[in-house]
Design a protein around this motif. Structure first.
Motif, PDB file in Angstrom:
ATOM      1  N   LEU A   6       0.834  -1.206   0.000  1.00 25.08           N
ATOM      2  CA  LEU A   6       0.000   0.000   0.000  1.00 25.08           C
ATOM      3  C   LEU A   6       0.868   1.256   0.000  1.00 25.08           C
ATOM      4  CD1 LEU A   6      -2.678   1.521   0.200  1.00 25.08           C
ATOM      5  CD2 LEU A   6      -2.594   1.158   2.679  1.00 25.08           C
ATOM      6  N   ILE A   7       1.898   1.295   0.841  1.00 27.15           N
ATOM      7  CA  ILE A   7       2.781   2.468   0.922  1.00 27.15           C
ATOM      8  C   ILE A   7       3.457   2.719  -0.424  1.00 27.15           C
ATOM      9  CG2 ILE A   7       4.919   3.373   1.938  1.00 27.15           C
ATOM     10  CD1 ILE A   7       4.090   1.849   4.533  1.00 27.15           C
ATOM     11  N   ASN A   8       4.000   1.664  -1.033  1.00 22.38           N
ATOM     12  CA  ASN A   8       4.700   1.834  -2.313  1.00 22.38           C
ATOM     13  C   ASN A   8       3.765   2.329  -3.406  1.00 22.38           C
ATOM     14  OD1 ASN A   8       7.194   1.120  -1.292  1.00 22.38           O
ATOM     15  ND2 ASN A   8       6.894  -1.039  -1.742  1.00 22.38           N
ATOM     16  N   HIS A   9       2.554   1.795  -3.470  1.00 24.53           N
ATOM     17  CA  HIS A   9       1.620   2.252  -4.495  1.00 24.53           C
ATOM     18  C   HIS A   9       1.191   3.697  -4.233  1.00 24.53           C
ATOM     19  CE1 HIS A   9      -0.978   1.560  -7.901  1.00 24.53           C
ATOM     20  NE2 HIS A   9      -1.877   2.300  -7.281  1.00 24.53           N
ATOM     21  N   TYR A  10       0.979   4.026  -2.958  1.00 20.12           N
ATOM     22  CA  TYR A  10       0.584   5.391  -2.593  1.00 20.12           C
ATOM     23  C   TYR A  10       1.685   6.374  -2.991  1.00 20.12           C
ATOM     24  CZ  TYR A  10      -1.475   9.086   0.333  1.00 20.12           C
ATOM     25  OH  TYR A  10      -2.054  10.242   0.797  1.00 20.12           O
ATOM     26  N   LYS A  11       2.943   6.031  -2.696  1.00 17.75           N
ATOM     27  CA  LYS A  11       4.071   6.898  -3.061  1.00 17.75           C
ATOM     28  C   LYS A  11       4.181   7.044  -4.576  1.00 17.75           C
ATOM     29  CE  LYS A  11       7.329   6.086   0.713  1.00 17.75           C
ATOM     30  NZ  LYS A  11       8.642   5.500   1.030  1.00 17.75           N
ATOM     31  N   THR A  12       4.086   5.937  -5.286  1.00 22.57           N
ATOM     32  CA  THR A  12       4.198   5.957  -6.749  1.00 22.57           C
ATOM     33  C   THR A  12       3.081   6.781  -7.359  1.00 22.57           C
ATOM     34  OG1 THR A  12       5.241   3.804  -6.727  1.00 22.57           O
ATOM     35  CG2 THR A  12       4.296   4.515  -8.815  1.00 22.57           C
ATOM     36  N   ALA A  13       1.881   6.561  -6.870  1.00 24.56           N
ATOM     37  CA  ALA A  13       0.736   7.299  -7.407  1.00 24.56           C
ATOM     38  C   ALA A  13       0.845   8.782  -7.087  1.00 24.56           C
ATOM     39  CB  ALA A  13      -0.565   6.727  -6.849  1.00 24.56           C
ATOM     40  N   ALA A  14       1.396   9.115  -5.920  1.00 29.71           N
ATOM     41  CA  ALA A  14       1.498  10.515  -5.521  1.00 29.71           C
ATOM     42  C   ALA A  14       2.523  11.284  -6.345  1.00 29.71           C
ATOM     43  CB  ALA A  14       1.839  10.626  -4.037  1.00 29.71           C
ATOM     44  N   THR A  15       3.405  10.590  -7.038  1.00 29.54           N
ATOM     45  CA  THR A  15       4.388  11.298  -7.853  1.00 29.54           C
ATOM     46  C   THR A  15       4.040  11.237  -9.339  1.00 29.54           C
ATOM     47  OG1 THR A  15       5.788   9.340  -7.991  1.00 29.54           O
ATOM     48  CG2 THR A  15       6.265  10.909  -6.224  1.00 29.54           C
ATOM     49  N   GLY A  16       2.898  10.716  -9.643  1.00 32.67           N
ATOM     50  CA  GLY A  16       2.478  10.632 -11.039  1.00 32.67           C
ATOM     51  C   GLY A  16       0.973  10.801 -11.141  1.00 32.67           C
ATOM     52  N   ASN A  17       0.386  10.118 -12.069  1.00 29.76           N
ATOM     53  CA  ASN A  17      -1.062  10.191 -12.255  1.00 29.76           C
ATOM     54  C   ASN A  17      -1.761   9.078 -11.480  1.00 29.76           C
ATOM     55  OD1 ASN A  17      -0.586  12.263 -14.003  1.00 29.76           O
ATOM     56  ND2 ASN A  17      -0.913  11.055 -15.841  1.00 29.76           N
ATOM     57  N   TRP A  18      -2.800   9.440 -10.782  1.00 28.87           N
ATOM     58  CA  TRP A  18      -3.620   8.444 -10.097  1.00 28.87           C
ATOM     59  C   TRP A  18      -4.773   8.098 -11.006  1.00 28.87           C
ATOM     60  CZ3 TRP A  18      -4.724   9.301  -4.213  1.00 28.87           C
ATOM     61  CH2 TRP A  18      -3.511   9.283  -3.511  1.00 28.87           C
ATOM     62  N   GLN A  19      -5.113   6.827 -11.059  1.00 25.98           N
ATOM     63  CA  GLN A  19      -6.320   6.437 -11.754  1.00 25.98           C
ATOM     64  C   GLN A  19      -7.494   6.897 -10.895  1.00 25.98           C
ATOM     65  OE1 GLN A  19      -6.132   2.227 -12.346  1.00 25.98           O
ATOM     66  NE2 GLN A  19      -4.518   2.387 -13.886  1.00 25.98           N
ATOM     67  N   ASN A  20      -8.558   7.355 -11.543  1.00 24.40           N
ATOM     68  CA  ASN A  20      -9.714   7.861 -10.804  1.00 24.40           C
ATOM     69  C   ASN A  20     -10.231   6.847  -9.794  1.00 24.40           C
ATOM     70  OD1 ASN A  20      -9.834  10.409 -12.027  1.00 24.40           O
ATOM     71  ND2 ASN A  20     -10.862   9.539 -13.804  1.00 24.40           N
ATOM     72  N   GLN A  21     -10.261   5.582 -10.171  1.00 23.47           N
ATOM     73  CA  GLN A  21     -10.768   4.538  -9.292  1.00 23.47           C
ATOM     74  C   GLN A  21      -9.902   4.421  -8.036  1.00 23.47           C
ATOM     75  OE1 GLN A  21     -11.018   0.724 -11.213  1.00 23.47           O
ATOM     76  NE2 GLN A  21     -12.346  -0.130  -9.642  1.00 23.47           N
ATOM     77  N   PHE A  22      -8.564   4.503  -8.190  1.00 20.83           N
ATOM     78  CA  PHE A  22      -7.675   4.431  -7.031  1.00 20.83           C
ATOM     79  C   PHE A  22      -7.868   5.655  -6.132  1.00 20.83           C
ATOM     80  CE2 PHE A  22      -3.573   5.319  -4.918  1.00 20.83           C
ATOM     81  CZ  PHE A  22      -3.527   4.198  -4.105  1.00 20.83           C
ATOM     82  N   ALA A  23      -7.980   6.829  -6.729  1.00 24.34           N
ATOM     83  CA  ALA A  23      -8.181   8.054  -5.938  1.00 24.34           C
ATOM     84  C   ALA A  23      -9.465   7.967  -5.110  1.00 24.34           C
ATOM     85  CB  ALA A  23      -8.223   9.276  -6.853  1.00 24.34           C
ATOM     86  N   GLN A  24     -10.525   7.444  -5.711  1.00 21.66           N
ATOM     87  CA  GLN A  24     -11.783   7.304  -4.982  1.00 21.66           C
ATOM     88  C   GLN A  24     -11.661   6.279  -3.859  1.00 21.66           C
ATOM     89  OE1 GLN A  24     -14.523   6.408  -8.127  1.00 21.66           O
ATOM     90  NE2 GLN A  24     -14.610   8.531  -8.832  1.00 21.66           N
ATOM     91  N   SER A  25     -10.964   5.169  -4.128  1.00 19.86           N
ATOM     92  CA  SER A  25     -10.819   4.145  -3.092  1.00 19.86           C
ATOM     93  C   SER A  25      -9.954   4.655  -1.944  1.00 19.86           C
ATOM     94  CB  SER A  25     -10.257   2.844  -3.676  1.00 19.86           C
ATOM     95  OG  SER A  25      -8.915   2.983  -4.061  1.00 19.86           O
TER      96      SER A  25
END
Length: 182
Positions: free
Chosen positions: A51-70
């Protein structure tokens, strides 16, 4: 003596915080099944580290709308909100409970080998996010910048006085992927 991490909010926006222990811990051992359902946005997270790694990766790039909502739902269910002008104890273990003497964080804090606790932070509107590896006994201050926010370590013994030499962690802007029209 308790071991706490404080978060002071010196901005005009509520800041949401989730405290995560050892990255090797399994998510199912930490969170309720309802919270884990929030995270089932096409991603498979088994450990806290996933979870931490995906959160960090997403925070430095584009988040998919579905991930942002979740993530938004996850923060609503499991997070703590620190409102503007507040400082809050976002993590605390107290040796008043004898079982906490066996907690690795408590043992580490008392023998100088305290493991890092990871804080996932975001503005309540989900537009900015960051991660922070913190140790018990620290206080951090969220501050508004010209564009965005940053997090600075507080001077020892203070909750609202930044330690200019301790560095900073910048909140990354969250960019949502454009939804496909296909």
């Amino acid at each position: 003596m308790s071991q706490a991490i404080y978060l002071a909010n010196n901005t005009h926006k509520p800041i949401q915080c989730i405290v995560l222990p050892d990255p090797n811990a399994l998510l199912v051992d930490i969170f309720k099944p309802e919270a884990l359902t929030c995270l089932s946005a096409g991603e498979t997270f088994k450990t806290i580290g996933d979870l931490i790694n995906h959160y960090k990766t997403a925070a430095t790039g584009n988040w998919q709308n579905q991930f942002a909502q979740s993530i938004g739902r996850f923060f609503q269910q499991e997070g703590t909100t620190v409102y503007p002008g507040e400082d809050m104890d976002v993590y605390n273990i107290s040796p008043d409970n004898p079982l906490e003497y066996f907690n690795p964080s408590y043992v580490g804090a008392n023998f100088g080998t305290s493991p890092n606790i990871t804080l996932l932070l975001r503005t309540d509107d989900g537009r900015f996010a960051c991660t922070l590896a913190a140790k018990e006994g620290q206080c951090w201050i969220v501050q508004k910048q010209k564009v965005g926010y940053d997090l600075v370590h507080a001077a020892e013994g203070h909750h609202w006085v930044p330690d200019a030499d301790a560095g900073q962690v910048v909140f990354e802007p969250i960019i949502l992927e454009e939804e496909s029209t296909a």
